[in-house]
Every structure is written in structure tokens, then in C-alpha cells.
Design an enzyme around this catalytic site. Structure first.
Site, PDB file in Angstrom:
ATOM      1  CG  LEU A   1      49.658  22.232   5.801  1.00  0.00           C
ATOM      2  CD1 LEU A   1      50.647  23.260   5.286  1.00  0.00           C
ATOM      3  CD2 LEU A   1      50.412  21.051   6.446  1.00  0.00           C
TER       4      LEU A   1
ATOM      5  CE  LYS B   1      39.185  39.065   3.600  1.00  0.00           C
ATOM      6  NZ  LYS B   1      38.021  39.184   4.475  1.00  0.00           N
TER       7      LYS B   1
END
Length: 430
Positions: A8, A202
Site C-alpha cells: 500500500l 516513537k
């Protein structure tokens, strides 16, 4: 029979991944088992740096995640939607997923991992943190027996590049940011980077893996680098520090609870610390655990090649699983924790501080500052009048370890003093 990929997105990371998978010479033999079966794109007519047949390219992304022939869905389109919905559909259809999407994982990880566990498939996300640096897999596997005490990282290349140039050139934030945008190191809208939001995504992922629990992103304290001035960088240098945007997840050992501190903010880092010398667009993640001690992962934190390396290694791991037919959602590849980690409020954080004050040039100002800090149990390591800005005296303070709540109370009292003009800078010290 080959393992069929549905990819994708064919932007920078997607293109880099296809190039790497197509160039198998001298690489792992399992690459020969992979077939790039479908690739979802926005436009079929755009010129691309990779050659793919017209049967492979499609604008129908839903068809890829619903296609029974697809074994692994590789999501490298970015953004929150439709990425989240497509990942969930792929998982519900029993497909393994490889993603580089830190924003979707940080926000919807609970939903995504629950769906993966229910379907007995894996979500692999090495590329979501640190570009090509292998840190996710070591945390899940190689270091899994350790009791992790802290994860401290420079995990955003854009801000590290800006701070490095401010340090080496004595430049202003705004000038370096404009230059970084021109060079392609910073986005046209740099908010996610310079406000620390990317780093917060993160560290939420790393903390979740390191401390075996889910992290509520809203609980991660986040402060960017806009307020860091060249003046502070120069003072930090004189005091033996460099300023870095750090993402920190740490076990609170000082309290009786088992809470964590999870935060992103500019930090004065002692020059002897391993993270002090990480410059430019590079990333580094320092993991501290028992019994391992300190381990540091260093490398390029972004870029087509680095990120494609991480995406492709995740794909190979899944190909190995599919070839040996050992799918077990409880293996170390999976993320099975259900409980949320308890994150302590910032007021309870114990850390050192650097503060810069502009004061009227009056006798006894330093004494008044010292008294106010003393009233709230804030112990000072140093307090120095560094010079003048116009008519105002500039005073720089560095504290010993103090409770942040106490420090903030002391500052509130100091701000009410008639001699204090302003507090232009306030930074934590590692």
C-alpha cells in the site's frame, strides 16, 4: 509457491522497498520466494523509479487487503486514515502486516495488536522507529530477558540536524529550519518534527516494547525545540553540554510505585554521554537494562534505503514464518501485552534543570533567587551572572536533581519578584 505481497503506497519508502526486493543478488536467498503481487497507488500514470507491470498496479487499496491471494500487506502510505482501516481489514482477513507507520501504531496500537492477536497473525514495525536501525526486534527478542530500566534516544533526524547546525554555526533556529526545508531535511509543515510529536510517537512504541505494556500517547509529555536559542546552545557549550531533543522512557525507581516517565524535550546532555556526539540526521537509541548494562543502536534514522531495509527485513521474517508454518501469536514476534503502563505526571519527575533569567541590575538579585529556590528544596549546582542584554543582567542557573513540581513552584515565586524581568529559557539536564 511464492509469498505474495500487497504493498500500500509507492512513495519514497514504497519505491525503496520494491527496488530492494527486486535486486536480490548477494542478499538473503528468501528474497527469491517473494512475489510483488499488487501495489496500491494514487495514480496509475505517474512516472516511477521502479518498473512494475500494469497488472500489479492498482488504485483500489481495499481490493488488496481483501484479496485472498495476498499473504502479507505492506503499509508504507503513512498518515492515519485510510492506513488504520486498511491495516485492520488486512488483519481481520488473516493477513500479516508490515508497517512503517509510527503515527498509526502510536495512536491505534491497542486496536491493531488486539486484531492481530485475535486473527493469529503478526504486525511487524521495525521501520516505524529509527529508520534502518534495528531496534524493535532486539527489544522484542535479543533483549527480551532483560529488565529494561531506561530507553533514551535521538529519534528525529530533522531536529537533530537543526540543533547540530545551530551548535556548529551559531545560527538561529528559524534560519536553519528554512535551510533544512530547502535541502529536503524538513517538511514544508515541520510541526510534527520541531514540536516533538514524531519523537513522541516513537518513544511511545519503544516504551511499550521495553516495559511490556500499552502506552497512552496522551500521557507522553511533549516539548519541541522552537524555544531553544543560540544563546542557550553557547551557554550549554561553556558548561560542558550539548542540547539534543531526547525521547526518554524511564522506570521511576525513586518512588514506591512502578510508574514510568515517558517524555520528549530538549535536554542538556553532558559531552561525555554517548548521545552527545550523535549529529546531523543520524539517530541513536540507548537502552539500559539488567543484566545487559548499556547498549546503543546508531544509524540513519530516515531515507528510502534505510527505511526500506527495515521494511524488507520484517517481510523476510514473515516469509520465514509462512515457509515453516509456525504461526503462533504468542511468539516473541508478536505484541501481546494488554495492560496500560502507569505514567507518572511530570510534576513527580526528578531531574536537573538549566534556567536563564533576565533581571534588573540590582544588588542582591542572586541572593533572592537562591532564597526562593531554597524555600522549595531546590538545590543549586551553579548560579552565575553571565553578562548583560542591554540594561538587563543575565543569570544562568543549573540545579542538582530536584522534583519538577518543586522547581515549578520556586519559579512561580521568582517570577513575582520585582527584580525579575523574564525567564527566557528553561531546559532539563540529563
Amino acid at each position: 509457491m511464492g509469498v505474495k505481497l500487497g504493498i500500500l503506497g509507492l512513495g519514497t519508502v514504497g519505491t525503496g522497498t520494491v527496488q530492494l526486493l527486486q535486486d536480490g543478488a548477494g542478499r538473503h536467498p528468501l528474497l527469491q520466494e517473494i512475489e510483488i503481487y499488487r501495489v496500491g497507488v494514487r495514480s496509475l500514470h505517474k512516472h516511477r523509479a521502479v518498473e512494475l507491470s500494469t497488472e500489479v498496479l492498482t488504485t483500489d487499496l481495499e481490493a488488496i487487503v481483501n484479496d485472498p491471494a495476498v499473504d502479507i500487506v505492506v503499509e508504507v502510505m503513512g498518515g492515519l486514515e485510510p492506513a488504520r482501516s486498511l491495516i485492520l481489514k488486512a488483519l481481520n482477513n488473516g493477513k500479516h502486516v508490515v508497517t512503517a507507520n509510527k503515527a498509526a501504531i502510536a495512536r491505534f496500537g491497542a486496536e491493531i495488536f488486539t486484531a492481530a492477536n485475535q486473527a493469529g497473525v503478526y504486525v511487524m514495525l521495525e521501520a516505524a522507529v529509527g529508520g534502518g536501525i534495528p531496534v524493535i526486534q532486539p527489544l522484542k527478542q535479543s533483549l527480551s530477558v532483560n529488565r529494561i530500566n531506561a530507553i533514551t534516544g535521538i529519534v528525529n533526524g530533522t531536529t537533530n540536524y537543526i540543533l547540530t547546525r545551530m551548535q556548529t554555526e551559531g545560527s538561529n533556529f528559524s534560519d536553519v529550519l528554512a535551510d533544512a526545508q530547502q535541502l529536503g531535511y524538513a517538511e514544508a509543515d515541520p510541526t510534527a518534527d520541531v514540536e516533538g510529536l514524531d519523537a513522541a510517537d516513537k518513544i511511545a512504541i519503544l516504551a511499550s516494547l521495553g516495559f511490556d505494556g500499552r502506552i497512552n500517547l496522551q500521557d507522553v509529555y511533549c516539548e519541541g525545540i522552537r524555544q531553544v536559542s543560540k544563546t542557550d546552545i553557547a551557554y550549554a557549550e561553556k558548561l560542558g553540554f550539548v542540547i539534543k531533543l531526547l525521547a526518554i522512557a524511564k522506570r521511576n525507581i525513586s518512588s514506591f510505585s512502578s510508574s514510568l516517565s515517558v517524555r520528549v524535550h530538549p535536554t542538556l546532555v553532558p559531552k561525555a554521554h554517548p548521545l552527545a556526539s550523535i549529529n546531523g540526521v543520524y539517530n541513536a537509541i540507548l537502552v539500559e537494562g539488567e543484566p545487559i548494562g548499556q547498549v546503543m543502536f546508531f544509524g540513519p534514522g530516515a531515507g528510502a534505503g534505510a527505511t526500506a531495509s527495515a521494511v524488507s527485513s520484517d517481510i523476510l521474517n514473515l516469509v520465514a514464518v509462512l515457509k515453516t508454518k509456525t504461526v503462533d501469536p504468542n511468539l516473541l514476534l508478536a505484541c501481546g501485552h494488554q495492560e496500560y503502563c502507569q505514567i507518572a505526571p511530570m510534576a513527580e519527575l526528578v531531574t536537573r534543570f538549566y534556567a536563564r533569567f533576565l533581571t534588573k541590575d540590582q544588588p542582591g538579585v542572586i541572593g533572592k533567587l537562591g532564597t526562593c529556590f531554597g524555600n522549595y528544596n531546590v538545590s543549586l549546582e551553579s548560579i552565575v551572572q553571565t553578562g548583560f542584554q542591554g540594561e538587563l543582567a543575565e543569570i544562568v542557573v543549573v540545579t542538582h536533581d530536584v522534583r519538577e513540581g518543586n522547581f515549578r513552584q520556586a519559579l512561580a515565586e521568582i517570577q513575582s519578584l520585582e527584580a525579575i524581568d523574564s525567564i527566557p529559557s528553561l531546559l532539563r539536564v540529563l
